[in-house]
Scaffold this active site. Structure first.
Site, PDB file in Angstrom:
ATOM      1  N   ILE A 152       0.842  -1.207   0.000  1.00 39.50           N
ATOM      2  CA  ILE A 152       0.000   0.000   0.000  1.00 39.50           C
ATOM      3  C   ILE A 152       0.876   1.256   0.000  1.00 39.50           C
ATOM      4  CG2 ILE A 152      -1.712   1.319   1.311  1.00 39.50           C
ATOM      5  CD1 ILE A 152      -2.796  -1.440   2.308  1.00 39.50           C
ATOM      6  N   CYS A 228      -4.737   4.993   7.273  1.00 39.79           N
ATOM      7  CA  CYS A 228      -5.610   3.984   6.644  1.00 39.79           C
ATOM      8  C   CYS A 228      -5.020   2.608   6.901  1.00 39.79           C
ATOM      9  CB  CYS A 228      -5.731   4.237   5.142  1.00 39.79           C
ATOM     10  SG  CYS A 228      -6.648   5.726   4.747  1.00 39.79           S
ATOM     11  N   ARG A 230      -3.982   0.740  10.619  1.00 38.21           N
ATOM     12  CA  ARG A 230      -4.636   0.081  11.747  1.00 38.21           C
ATOM     13  C   ARG A 230      -4.813   1.081  12.887  1.00 38.21           C
ATOM     14  NH1 ARG A 230      -6.381  -3.297   9.107  1.00 38.21           N
ATOM     15  NH2 ARG A 230      -6.173  -5.546   9.243  1.00 38.21           N
ATOM     16  N   ASP A 254      -9.253   6.254   8.772  1.00 40.02           N
ATOM     17  CA  ASP A 254     -10.124   5.154   8.345  1.00 40.02           C
ATOM     18  C   ASP A 254     -10.208   4.067   9.417  1.00 40.02           C
ATOM     19  OD1 ASP A 254     -11.686   3.759   6.335  1.00 40.02           O
ATOM     20  OD2 ASP A 254      -9.964   2.438   6.021  1.00 40.02           O
ATOM     21  N   GLU A 259     -12.996  -0.371  17.271  1.00 41.56           N
ATOM     22  CA  GLU A 259     -13.929  -0.525  16.137  1.00 41.56           C
ATOM     23  C   GLU A 259     -14.975  -1.576  16.470  1.00 41.56           C
ATOM     24  OE1 GLU A 259     -11.959  -1.088  12.382  1.00 41.56           O
ATOM     25  OE2 GLU A 259     -10.513   0.478  12.785  1.00 41.56           O
ATOM     26  N   HIS A 277     -13.484   2.326   8.264  1.00 46.56           N
ATOM     27  CA  HIS A 277     -12.602   1.213   7.867  1.00 46.56           C
ATOM     28  C   HIS A 277     -13.011   0.646   6.493  1.00 46.56           C
ATOM     29  CE1 HIS A 277      -9.753  -2.073   9.570  1.00 46.56           C
ATOM     30  NE2 HIS A 277      -9.632  -1.979   8.257  1.00 46.56           N
TER      31      HIS A 277
HETATM   32  P1  NAD Z   1       2.739  -4.840   3.640  1.00 45.62           P
HETATM   33  O1  NAD Z   1       3.099  -5.979   4.515  1.00 45.62           O
HETATM   34  O2  NAD Z   1       2.920  -4.991   2.159  1.00 45.62           O
HETATM   35  O3  NAD Z   1       3.569  -3.544   4.082  1.00 45.62           O
HETATM   36  C1  NAD Z   1       3.733  -3.160   5.390  1.00 45.62           C
HETATM   37  C2  NAD Z   1       5.138  -2.573   5.499  1.00 45.62           C
HETATM   38  O4  NAD Z   1       5.268  -2.017   6.801  1.00 45.62           O
HETATM   39  C3  NAD Z   1       6.247  -3.621   5.330  1.00 45.62           C
HETATM   40  O5  NAD Z   1       7.103  -3.261   4.270  1.00 45.62           O
HETATM   41  C4  NAD Z   1       6.956  -3.596   6.670  1.00 45.62           C
HETATM   42  O6  NAD Z   1       8.346  -3.791   6.583  1.00 45.62           O
HETATM   43  C5  NAD Z   1       6.608  -2.210   7.175  1.00 45.62           C
HETATM   44  N1  NAD Z   1       6.817  -2.062   8.603  1.00 45.62           N
HETATM   45  C6  NAD Z   1       6.739  -3.015   9.567  1.00 45.62           C
HETATM   46  N2  NAD Z   1       7.054  -2.469  10.757  1.00 45.62           N
HETATM   47  C7  NAD Z   1       7.330  -1.166  10.530  1.00 45.62           C
HETATM   48  C8  NAD Z   1       7.739  -0.101  11.367  1.00 45.62           C
HETATM   49  N3  NAD Z   1       7.959  -0.279  12.673  1.00 45.62           N
HETATM   50  N4  NAD Z   1       7.925   1.114  10.805  1.00 45.62           N
HETATM   51  C9  NAD Z   1       7.733   1.297   9.474  1.00 45.62           C
HETATM   52  N5  NAD Z   1       7.366   0.310   8.637  1.00 45.62           N
HETATM   53  C10 NAD Z   1       7.166  -0.905   9.162  1.00 45.62           C
HETATM   54  O7  NAD Z   1       1.254  -4.476   3.981  1.00 45.62           O
HETATM   55  P2  NAD Z   1       0.267  -3.541   3.140  1.00 45.62           P
HETATM   56  O8  NAD Z   1      -0.564  -4.378   2.251  1.00 45.62           O
HETATM   57  O9  NAD Z   1       1.028  -2.414   2.571  1.00 45.62           O
HETATM   58  O10 NAD Z   1      -0.693  -3.042   4.316  1.00 45.62           O
HETATM   59  C11 NAD Z   1      -0.215  -2.121   5.285  1.00 45.62           C
HETATM   60  C12 NAD Z   1      -1.216  -2.044   6.408  1.00 45.62           C
HETATM   61  O11 NAD Z   1      -2.465  -1.553   5.931  1.00 45.62           O
HETATM   62  C13 NAD Z   1      -1.505  -3.404   7.051  1.00 45.62           C
HETATM   63  O12 NAD Z   1      -1.205  -3.331   8.411  1.00 45.62           O
HETATM   64  C14 NAD Z   1      -2.979  -3.624   6.909  1.00 45.62           C
HETATM   65  O13 NAD Z   1      -3.539  -4.132   8.072  1.00 45.62           O
HETATM   66  C15 NAD Z   1      -3.512  -2.232   6.605  1.00 45.62           C
HETATM   67  N6  NAD Z   1      -4.663  -2.326   5.704  1.00 45.62           N
HETATM   68  C16 NAD Z   1      -5.743  -1.536   5.948  1.00 45.62           C
HETATM   69  C17 NAD Z   1      -6.841  -1.616   5.114  1.00 45.62           C
HETATM   70  C18 NAD Z   1      -8.051  -0.756   5.339  1.00 45.62           C
HETATM   71  O14 NAD Z   1      -9.161  -1.183   5.029  1.00 45.62           O
HETATM   72  N7  NAD Z   1      -7.898   0.451   5.832  1.00 45.62           N
HETATM   73  C19 NAD Z   1      -6.858  -2.502   4.027  1.00 45.62           C
HETATM   74  C20 NAD Z   1      -5.720  -3.260   3.787  1.00 45.62           C
HETATM   75  C21 NAD Z   1      -4.624  -3.162   4.638  1.00 45.62           C
END
Ligand code: NAD
Length: 302
Positions: A152, A228, A230, A254, A259, A277
């Site tokens: 993302i 957006c 957690r 979001d 929640e 969300h």
């Molecule tokens: P992803 O695993 O591809 O990317 C997450 C990144 O965060 C990884 O590259 C990881 O190394 C990095 N990370 C871990 N710890 C960290 C820290 N302490 N500081 C900085 N970066 C750190 O995941 P994604 O698909 O990009 O999703 C990211 C987040 O978005 C997830 O936690 C997911 O729960 C959330 N999400 C929310 C929604 C929504 O509806 N709002 C939908 C999908 C995902």
């Protein structure tokens, strides 16, 4: 035939694809209660959940035939992964399916924030015609700080670059980034230099309460904050105080500490864009999740 339980709503394209393989018995019980899930899970080889159903230790204790849990979506925090591992049950997700949807919401919140769209809508509907009050900013030339350059984060970065933003990103795992206009840097640099901060990392022990009063104090005056990812990564009460004082000019949120968020101190503020969300809630994103769930199950059992 392997028996698959779909315990949460899944796009019909995904259900149809799963059935089309002809090797699964697919049972849809998308409003199954936690108690019934516990009673019935032992009859299935795989279970599909989104965010509604939780796969807890006590559920897994009854899951004698279960080989696979698929979370349609990214975060797997509604699954007791340690117990699943103990019982040799695989846990899989659909990591890419919703990235674009969430990234577009982040950019939408950035645009809404700098132009005060939520507040301007409310004002215009009241017939106030407050042209002077809604003097906004452009995204062009501003610095977006991204915490977490995963799927993302990267999709968000690409879109921000297209708006002419400078992008700074911090991620402890990522060591290089091929997107022109994105600079990998430290969390401290993002803290002090971002005009808009976007949280795109998972909620872990190291990110829980990461954006608190002391972090916010070091941010640029008038910066914006978007989450957006957690709830719980930003300390909501600290954000509320910063929005009230004007230290933070806007927030796009979001996800919430609690929640569903039926009441929250953020609700009383004007300079916020709040969504329930819905980061992944687009037609395209949901279809992609469904289809990816089907192929994850197919690949696993093949
Ligand atoms: P992803 O695993 O591809 O990317 C997450 C990144 O965060 C990884 O590259 C990881 O190394 C990095 N990370 C871990 N710890 C960290 C820290 N302490 N500081 C900085 N970066 C750190 O995941 P994604 O698909 O990009 O999703 C990211 C987040 O978005 C997830 O936690 C997911 O729960 C959330 N999400 C929310 C929604 C929504 O509806 N709002 C939908 C999908 C995902």
């Amino acid at each position: 035939m392997k028996r698959i339980l779909i315990a949460d709503p899944l796009a019909k394209e995904g259900v149809e694809q799963l059935k089309s393989y002809g090797i699964f018995e697919v049972v849809e019980k998308t409003d199954i209660s936690p108690e019934d899930l516990k009673q019935e899970i032992g009859q299935y080889n795989a279970v599909v959940v989104r965010s509604r159903s939780k796969i807890l230790k006590e559920t897994l204790e009854q899951a004698g035939n279960l080989e696979l849990i698929v979370r349609g979506g990214v975060g797997t925090d509604n699954i007791d992964k340690a117990t699943a591992k103990e019982k040799n049950i695989a846990v899989k997700n659909t990591p890419l399916a919703s990235s674009i949807s969430v990234a577009e919401l982040v950019i939408g919140m950035a645009l809404a924030g700098v132009r005060g769209l939520a507040d301007a809508t409310a004002s215009t509907k009241k017939g106030l015609w407050e042209k002077k009050r809604f003097k906004g900013l452009e995204l062009y030339g501003k610095t977006l700080g991204i915490i977490g350059l995963g799927n993302i984060g990267k999709e968000t970065a690409k879109r921000a670059v297209a708006f002419g933003m400078k992008v700074l990103a911090y991620d402890p795992i990522v060591t290089s980034c091929a997107i022109d206009g994105v600079t990998l840097t430290t969390l401290e640099k993002i803290n002090t230099d971002a005009d808009i901060l976007s949280v795109n990392c998972p909620k872990t022990d190291s990110t829980c309460n990461l954006i608190d009063a002391s972090f916010i104090a070091k941010m640029k005056d008038g910066a914006g904050i978007i989450n957006c990812s957690r709830g719980g990564i930003i300390v909501e009460n600290d954000l509320v105080k910063a929005l009230q004082s004007g230290k933070i000019s806007f927030a796009g949120i979001d996800v919430y500490e609690k929640e569903p968020a039926k009441e929250n101190p953020l609700f009383a503020l004007e300079n916020v864009v709040l969504t329930p969300h819905i980061g992944a809630q687009t037609k395209e994103g949901q279809t992609r999740v469904g289809v990816e769930v089907a192929s994850v199950i197919h690949d696993f059992f093949q």
